[in-house]
Scaffold this motif. Structure first.
Motif, PDB file in Angstrom:
ATOM      1  N   LYS A  43       0.810  -1.217   0.000  1.00  0.00           N
ATOM      2  CA  LYS A  43       0.000   0.000   0.000  1.00  0.00           C
ATOM      3  C   LYS A  43       0.849   1.277   0.000  1.00  0.00           C
ATOM      4  O   LYS A  43       0.633   2.172  -0.831  1.00  0.00           O
ATOM      5  N   GLU A  44       1.796   1.374   0.896  1.00  0.00           N
ATOM      6  CA  GLU A  44       2.609   2.588   0.995  1.00  0.00           C
ATOM      7  C   GLU A  44       3.473   2.791  -0.239  1.00  0.00           C
ATOM      8  O   GLU A  44       3.645   3.914  -0.719  1.00  0.00           O
ATOM      9  N   ASP A  45       4.008   1.699  -0.792  1.00  0.00           N
ATOM     10  CA  ASP A  45       4.820   1.785  -2.004  1.00  0.00           C
ATOM     11  C   ASP A  45       3.983   2.283  -3.176  1.00  0.00           C
ATOM     12  O   ASP A  45       4.397   3.168  -3.925  1.00  0.00           O
ATOM     13  N   VAL A  46       2.797   1.721  -3.331  1.00  0.00           N
ATOM     14  CA  VAL A  46       1.901   2.114  -4.413  1.00  0.00           C
ATOM     15  C   VAL A  46       1.475   3.571  -4.244  1.00  0.00           C
ATOM     16  O   VAL A  46       1.507   4.361  -5.196  1.00  0.00           O
ATOM     17  N   LEU A  47       1.117   3.950  -3.034  1.00  0.00           N
ATOM     18  CA  LEU A  47       0.703   5.325  -2.762  1.00  0.00           C
ATOM     19  C   LEU A  47       1.840   6.308  -3.072  1.00  0.00           C
ATOM     20  O   LEU A  47       1.620   7.339  -3.723  1.00  0.00           O
ATOM     21  N   ALA A  48       3.046   5.975  -2.658  1.00  0.00           N
ATOM     22  CA  ALA A  48       4.202   6.841  -2.923  1.00  0.00           C
ATOM     23  C   ALA A  48       4.466   6.963  -4.427  1.00  0.00           C
ATOM     24  O   ALA A  48       4.763   8.060  -4.927  1.00  0.00           O
ATOM     25  N   SER A  49       4.329   5.857  -5.154  1.00  0.00           N
ATOM     26  CA  SER A  49       4.531   5.887  -6.613  1.00  0.00           C
ATOM     27  C   SER A  49       3.492   6.759  -7.299  1.00  0.00           C
ATOM     28  O   SER A  49       3.808   7.532  -8.203  1.00  0.00           O
ATOM     29  N   LEU A  50       2.242   6.634  -6.871  1.00  0.00           N
ATOM     30  CA  LEU A  50       1.168   7.441  -7.451  1.00  0.00           C
ATOM     31  C   LEU A  50       1.369   8.927  -7.149  1.00  0.00           C
ATOM     32  O   LEU A  50       1.204   9.770  -8.036  1.00  0.00           O
ATOM     33  N   GLN A  51       1.753   9.249  -5.919  1.00  0.00           N
ATOM     34  CA  GLN A  51       1.970  10.644  -5.546  1.00  0.00           C
ATOM     35  C   GLN A  51       3.172  11.231  -6.298  1.00  0.00           C
ATOM     36  O   GLN A  51       3.139  12.381  -6.738  1.00  0.00           O
ATOM     37  N   ALA A  52       4.227  10.426  -6.452  1.00  0.00           N
ATOM     38  CA  ALA A  52       5.412  10.896  -7.174  1.00  0.00           C
ATOM     39  C   ALA A  52       5.061  11.183  -8.629  1.00  0.00           C
ATOM     40  O   ALA A  52       5.496  12.189  -9.203  1.00  0.00           O
ATOM     41  N   ARG A  53       4.254  10.319  -9.218  1.00  0.00           N
ATOM     42  CA  ARG A  53       3.819  10.539 -10.603  1.00  0.00           C
ATOM     43  C   ARG A  53       2.984  11.809 -10.705  1.00  0.00           C
ATOM     44  O   ARG A  53       3.147  12.615 -11.608  1.00  0.00           O
ATOM     45  N   GLU A  54       2.089  12.009  -9.769  1.00  0.00           N
ATOM     46  CA  GLU A  54       1.220  13.191  -9.776  1.00  0.00           C
ATOM     47  C   GLU A  54       2.029  14.467  -9.563  1.00  0.00           C
ATOM     48  O   GLU A  54       1.687  15.521 -10.101  1.00  0.00           O
ATOM     49  N   ASP A  55       3.116  14.380  -8.798  1.00  0.00           N
ATOM     50  CA  ASP A  55       3.964  15.542  -8.556  1.00  0.00           C
ATOM     51  C   ASP A  55       4.693  15.994  -9.826  1.00  0.00           C
ATOM     52  O   ASP A  55       5.043  17.165  -9.960  1.00  0.00           O
ATOM     53  N   GLN A  56       4.919  15.065 -10.761  1.00  0.00           N
ATOM     54  CA  GLN A  56       5.593  15.413 -12.015  1.00  0.00           C
ATOM     55  C   GLN A  56       4.714  16.308 -12.869  1.00  0.00           C
ATOM     56  O   GLN A  56       5.145  17.339 -13.360  1.00  0.00           O
ATOM     57  N   ILE A  57       3.483  15.890 -13.082  1.00  0.00           N
ATOM     58  CA  ILE A  57       2.488  16.657 -13.834  1.00  0.00           C
ATOM     59  C   ILE A  57       1.129  16.045 -13.544  1.00  0.00           C
ATOM     60  O   ILE A  57       1.016  14.832 -13.356  1.00  0.00           O
ATOM     61  N   SER A  58       0.111  16.861 -13.496  1.00  0.00           N
ATOM     62  CA  SER A  58      -1.219  16.371 -13.162  1.00  0.00           C
ATOM     63  C   SER A  58      -1.689  15.308 -14.141  1.00  0.00           C
ATOM     64  O   SER A  58      -1.469  15.412 -15.351  1.00  0.00           O
ATOM     65  N   THR A  59      -2.361  14.308 -13.601  1.00  0.00           N
ATOM     66  CA  THR A  59      -2.976  13.292 -14.451  1.00  0.00           C
ATOM     67  C   THR A  59      -4.426  13.663 -14.763  1.00  0.00           C
ATOM     68  O   THR A  59      -5.164  12.857 -15.326  1.00  0.00           O
ATOM     69  N   GLY A  60      -4.814  14.879 -14.402  1.00  0.00           N
ATOM     70  CA  GLY A  60      -6.115  15.414 -14.796  1.00  0.00           C
ATOM     71  C   GLY A  60      -6.030  15.790 -16.267  1.00  0.00           C
ATOM     72  O   GLY A  60      -5.388  16.774 -16.620  1.00  0.00           O
ATOM     73  N   ILE A  61      -6.650  14.994 -17.130  1.00  0.00           N
ATOM     74  CA  ILE A  61      -6.466  15.159 -18.574  1.00  0.00           C
ATOM     75  C   ILE A  61      -7.468  16.124 -19.197  1.00  0.00           C
ATOM     76  O   ILE A  61      -7.414  16.397 -20.386  1.00  0.00           O
ATOM     77  N   GLY A  62      -8.388  16.643 -18.401  1.00  0.00           N
ATOM     78  CA  GLY A  62      -9.397  17.556 -18.914  1.00  0.00           C
ATOM     79  C   GLY A  62     -10.751  16.893 -19.039  1.00  0.00           C
ATOM     80  O   GLY A  62     -10.881  15.671 -18.862  1.00  0.00           O
ATOM     81  N   SER A  63     -11.770  17.694 -19.290  1.00  0.00           N
ATOM     82  CA  SER A  63     -13.156  17.215 -19.445  1.00  0.00           C
ATOM     83  C   SER A  63     -13.661  16.480 -18.204  1.00  0.00           C
ATOM     84  O   SER A  63     -14.477  15.566 -18.305  1.00  0.00           O
ATOM     85  N   GLY A  64     -13.129  16.845 -17.040  1.00  0.00           N
ATOM     86  CA  GLY A  64     -13.592  16.241 -15.795  1.00  0.00           C
ATOM     87  C   GLY A  64     -13.026  14.866 -15.508  1.00  0.00           C
ATOM     88  O   GLY A  64     -13.584  14.118 -14.711  1.00  0.00           O
ATOM     89  N   VAL A  65     -11.890  14.522 -16.125  1.00  0.00           N
ATOM     90  CA  VAL A  65     -11.321  13.179 -16.022  1.00  0.00           C
ATOM     91  C   VAL A  65      -9.880  13.242 -15.508  1.00  0.00           C
ATOM     92  O   VAL A  65      -9.095  14.088 -15.942  1.00  0.00           O
ATOM     93  N   ALA A  66      -9.549  12.322 -14.608  1.00  0.00           N
ATOM     94  CA  ALA A  66      -8.163  12.146 -14.160  1.00  0.00           C
ATOM     95  C   ALA A  66      -7.829  10.659 -14.224  1.00  0.00           C
ATOM     96  O   ALA A  66      -8.677   9.813 -13.951  1.00  0.00           O
ATOM     97  N   ILE A  67      -6.577  10.383 -14.591  1.00  0.00           N
ATOM     98  CA  ILE A  67      -6.123   9.000 -14.709  1.00  0.00           C
ATOM     99  C   ILE A  67      -4.804   8.838 -13.943  1.00  0.00           C
ATOM    100  O   ILE A  67      -3.730   8.704 -14.530  1.00  0.00           O
ATOM    101  N   PRO A  68      -4.868   8.878 -12.614  1.00  0.00           N
ATOM    102  CA  PRO A  68      -3.631   8.658 -11.854  1.00  0.00           C
ATOM    103  C   PRO A  68      -3.126   7.239 -12.107  1.00  0.00           C
ATOM    104  O   PRO A  68      -3.914   6.291 -12.099  1.00  0.00           O
ATOM    105  N   HIS A  69      -1.829   7.122 -12.333  1.00  0.00           N
ATOM    106  CA  HIS A  69      -1.258   5.827 -12.671  1.00  0.00           C
ATOM    107  C   HIS A  69       0.206   5.782 -12.258  1.00  0.00           C
ATOM    108  O   HIS A  69       0.855   6.816 -12.137  1.00  0.00           O
ATOM    109  N   ALA A  70       0.666   4.566 -12.049  1.00  0.00           N
ATOM    110  CA  ALA A  70       2.062   4.384 -11.641  1.00  0.00           C
ATOM    111  C   ALA A  70       2.467   2.942 -11.867  1.00  0.00           C
ATOM    112  O   ALA A  70       1.638   2.080 -12.172  1.00  0.00           O
ATOM    113  N   PHE A  71       3.755   2.702 -11.697  1.00  0.00           N
ATOM    114  CA  PHE A  71       4.323   1.358 -11.760  1.00  0.00           C
ATOM    115  C   PHE A  71       4.630   0.893 -10.345  1.00  0.00           C
ATOM    116  O   PHE A  71       4.856   1.706  -9.457  1.00  0.00           O
TER     117      PHE A  71
END
Length: 166
Positions: A43-71
């Protein structure tokens, strides 16, 4: 394989409570954890990966949609969860609009190609304003799952986490 194969009714939140992107990611990961779809140790590893990805650039792609993702090196199958927010979430989206639909997914690090295919399939599906309207109007998790199931978006070669509802 259909994009809907990533989801089950227990991997859907009808009314997210979070107001910002950090809270939304936390809420979705907690949802997976409480339903035993994500091991506590991961859980913590996945959460940290997702937050790190979001910190790079928003995964909010527009039109009311976000696709947070990570490895993650700690999972061996794709994990996904869908959340809907009637109030909207500040995801710092590209169009600066609030996000109403969040499809979070985590891919095993070894399956980089799947990450790109999954992201493309999700973006293509959410580009359709009729689908977004149907998702907004759906009243149950099963209705949302049916909307995802009726779409032709496909991901090739995906190895998914089991679909059993826990």
């Amino acid at each position: 394989m259909k994009l809907a194969s990533l989801l089950t009714p227990t991997k859907i939140i009808l009314d997210m409570k979070s107001k910002d992107h950090c809270g939304a990611i936390q809420e979705l990961v907690e949802h997976l954890d409480k339903r035993h779809m994500l091991c506590e140790e991961n859980k913590e590893d996945v959460l940290a990966s997702l937050q790190a990805r979001e910190d790079q650039i928003s995964t909010g792609i527009g039109s009311g949609v976000a696709i947070p993702h990570a490895f993650s090196e700690k999972i061996d199958k794709v994990i996904a969860v869908f959340g809907r927010s009637k109030e909207g979430i500040d995801f710092e989206a590209l169009d600066h609009a609030p996000v109403n639909f969040v499809l979070l997914f985590v891919v095993p690090k070894k399956d980089y190609h799947m990450h790109l295919q999954t992201l493309a399939a999700i973006a293509k599906m959410f580009n359709n304003c009729e689908i977004r309207k149907q998702l907004a109007d759906a009243e149950t998790e099963d209705e949302i799952l049916e909307i995802f199931s009726s779409r032709p978006s496909r991901i090739h070669g995906a190895k998914l986490a089991p679909r059993e509802d826990i």
